[in-house]
Design an enzyme around this catalytic site. Structure first.
Site, PDB file in Angstrom:
ATOM      1  N   SER A 198       0.699  -1.159  -0.001  1.00  0.00           N
ATOM      2  CA  SER A 198      -0.164  -0.120   0.033  1.00  0.00           C
ATOM      3  C   SER A 198       0.676   1.308  -0.053  1.00  0.00           C
ATOM      4  O   SER A 198       0.288   2.414   0.014  1.00  0.00           O
ATOM      5  CB  SER A 198      -0.926   0.187   1.218  1.00  0.00           C
ATOM      6  N   TYR A 232     -10.980   2.306   5.311  1.00  0.00           N
ATOM      7  CA  TYR A 232      -9.789   2.023   4.572  1.00  0.00           C
ATOM      8  C   TYR A 232     -10.371   1.105   3.254  1.00  0.00           C
ATOM      9  O   TYR A 232     -10.917   0.215   3.868  1.00  0.00           O
ATOM     10  CB  TYR A 232      -8.775   1.539   5.184  1.00  0.00           C
ATOM     11  N   SER A 233     -10.128   1.597   2.363  1.00  0.00           N
ATOM     12  CA  SER A 233     -10.661   0.709   0.958  1.00  0.00           C
ATOM     13  C   SER A 233      -9.797   0.756   0.035  1.00  0.00           C
ATOM     14  O   SER A 233      -9.666   1.782  -0.780  1.00  0.00           O
ATOM     15  CB  SER A 233     -12.093   1.193   0.605  1.00  0.00           C
ATOM     16  N   ASN A 234      -9.386  -0.432  -0.436  1.00  0.00           N
ATOM     17  CA  ASN A 234      -8.295  -0.400  -1.504  1.00  0.00           C
ATOM     18  C   ASN A 234      -9.143  -0.021  -2.868  1.00  0.00           C
ATOM     19  O   ASN A 234      -8.460   0.435  -3.677  1.00  0.00           O
ATOM     20  CB  ASN A 234      -7.757  -1.755  -1.748  1.00  0.00           C
ATOM     21  N   GLY A 273       2.976  -0.605   4.114  1.00  0.00           N
ATOM     22  CA  GLY A 273       2.585  -1.752   2.869  1.00  0.00           C
ATOM     23  C   GLY A 273       2.650  -2.921   3.215  1.00  0.00           C
ATOM     24  O   GLY A 273       3.443  -3.320   3.819  1.00  0.00           O
TER      25      GLY A 273
END
Length: 363
Positions: free
Chosen positions: A83, A177-179, A318
């Site tokens: 991330s 939090y959303s990818n 990440g």
């Protein structure tokens, strides 16, 4: 960041920043001691911390880069940065904002008509995780990571996974939090410029900064460049080499390949104003409470603010199957990247990872 950095077992493929369920116990020992906790106590195969202090580079290592051969963790090996990709993507979008090609508070609908069912979602809400979009990685079956090794995906496919689920909340009404947000942000940058995101990262960030070992892999590009530590995934009670796989299933949310030295240079350049104009950098650093599990932490636009024992750390965590890292800039401009060659990781690793970064920038 989310409730856990344990990507697969937490139901996500790509990690967020770095989170703990309680206030972290900051470093009371040296960087070496903090890394040794990660390898000896948590059982992570290997760990490395690379600190840039002006022209001086300090490298501290623990454990091994290869459990079979006992080969040391590389001093500056390639790894999958997860991330941390989000900071790169946010930087490109904010550069487009500075050029007048994107409006931060304009609806995504203006640039990607018909993609999202809620036309109120803005570009800022994507970058700050306040859109309410469902996290597509929660829709993936992670019970067998091997099934994902060669799968890959196109961005539209990932967005479609998310849109099978209702929104978590109305746009701007919360933080989650959303990818999915960053997959959409990558699509937006491509639509506005007419260029693939991988090319945009090269043109706008990696080439100007001389980041020769940082790139966004394309579909089918599964090989991790040497030298690199073996990236391990615990599967069926054993450590499986997951260094090579098709990371387009993470894409703009977490597919980046990099090295500690490159990430140190990137975050140093970003936060010193070399990549963004002052107005856009100020927007990036304007945080909202994000429920990261660290008291006083916040999330800006692709950038996290984490309190450490000597001030504040700005950066991103990440995590993707095989590797976990935390990279950013601490007080006084010290740049640090801490890399582990395992993901998912044991429960306590989150706090210990942050403690190692704290020791690197505060001791």
């Amino acid at each position: 960041m989310r409730k856990s950095l344990r990507i697969a077992t937490a139901g996500t493929l790509v990690a967020l920043l770095a989170a703990t369920t309680a206030a972290p116990a900051f470093a009371t020992g040296s960087v070496q001691e903090r890394l040794d906790v990660l390898t000896a106590q948590d059982g992570v195969p290997g760990a490395a911390a690379v600190v840039q202090d002006g022209p001086r580079t300090r490298v501290t290592r623990s454990g091994t880069g290869d459990v079979t051969t006992g080969k040391p963790f590389p001093r500056n090996g390639s790894f999958r940065a997860g991330s941390v990709t989000k900071t790169f993507v946010a930087t490109v979008v904010l550069q487009l904002v500075g050029e007048g090609r994107v409006k931060l508070d304009a609806p995504v609908e203006r640039y990607l008509p018909g993609l999202l069912p809620d036309r109120r979602i803005t570009v800022r809400q994507l970058l700050q995780h306040t859109s309410g979009l469902y996290n597509y990685t929660d829709d993936l079956d992670l019970s067998d990571p091997e099934a994902l090794r060669h799968r890959g995906a196109e961005p539209a496919e990932l967005v479609a996974m998310a849109l099978k689920h209702p929104a978590l909340f109305p746009p701007g009404a919360g933080w989650s939090y959303s990818n999915t947000n960053y997959v959409v942000a990558g699509m937006l940058a491509e639509r506005v410029t007419g260029r693939p995101l991988a090319d945009l990262l090269t043109q706008r960030i990696t080439r100007p900064l001389g980041l020769r070992d940082t790139y966004l892999p394309r579909r089918g590009d599964e090989k991790l460049p040497a030298p690199h530590a073996i990236g391990y995934a615990p599967i069926g009670g054993r450590l499986v080499d997951f260094s090579d796989f098709d990371a387009t299933i993470a894409g703009a949310a977490g597919g980046l390949v990099s090295t500690p030295a490159d990430l140190d240079r990137f975050y140093g350049a970003l936060l010193s104003g070399r990549l963004l104009r002052p107005a856009e950098l100020a927007e990036m650093r304007r945080t909202v409470p994000a429920g990261l599990g660290v008291p006083g932490a916040g999330y800006g636009l692709g950038l996290g603010r984490i309190p450490v024992s000597c001030g504040e750390f700005w950066g991103h965590e990440g995590g993707i199957i095989g590797f976990t890292n935390l990279a950013g800039v601490g007080p006084g401009g010290l740049r640090v990247t801490v890399v582990l060659n395992e993901n998912p990781t044991p429960a306590d690793t989150n706090a210990h990872l942050l403690a190692a970064a704290d020791a690197a920038v505060c001791s």
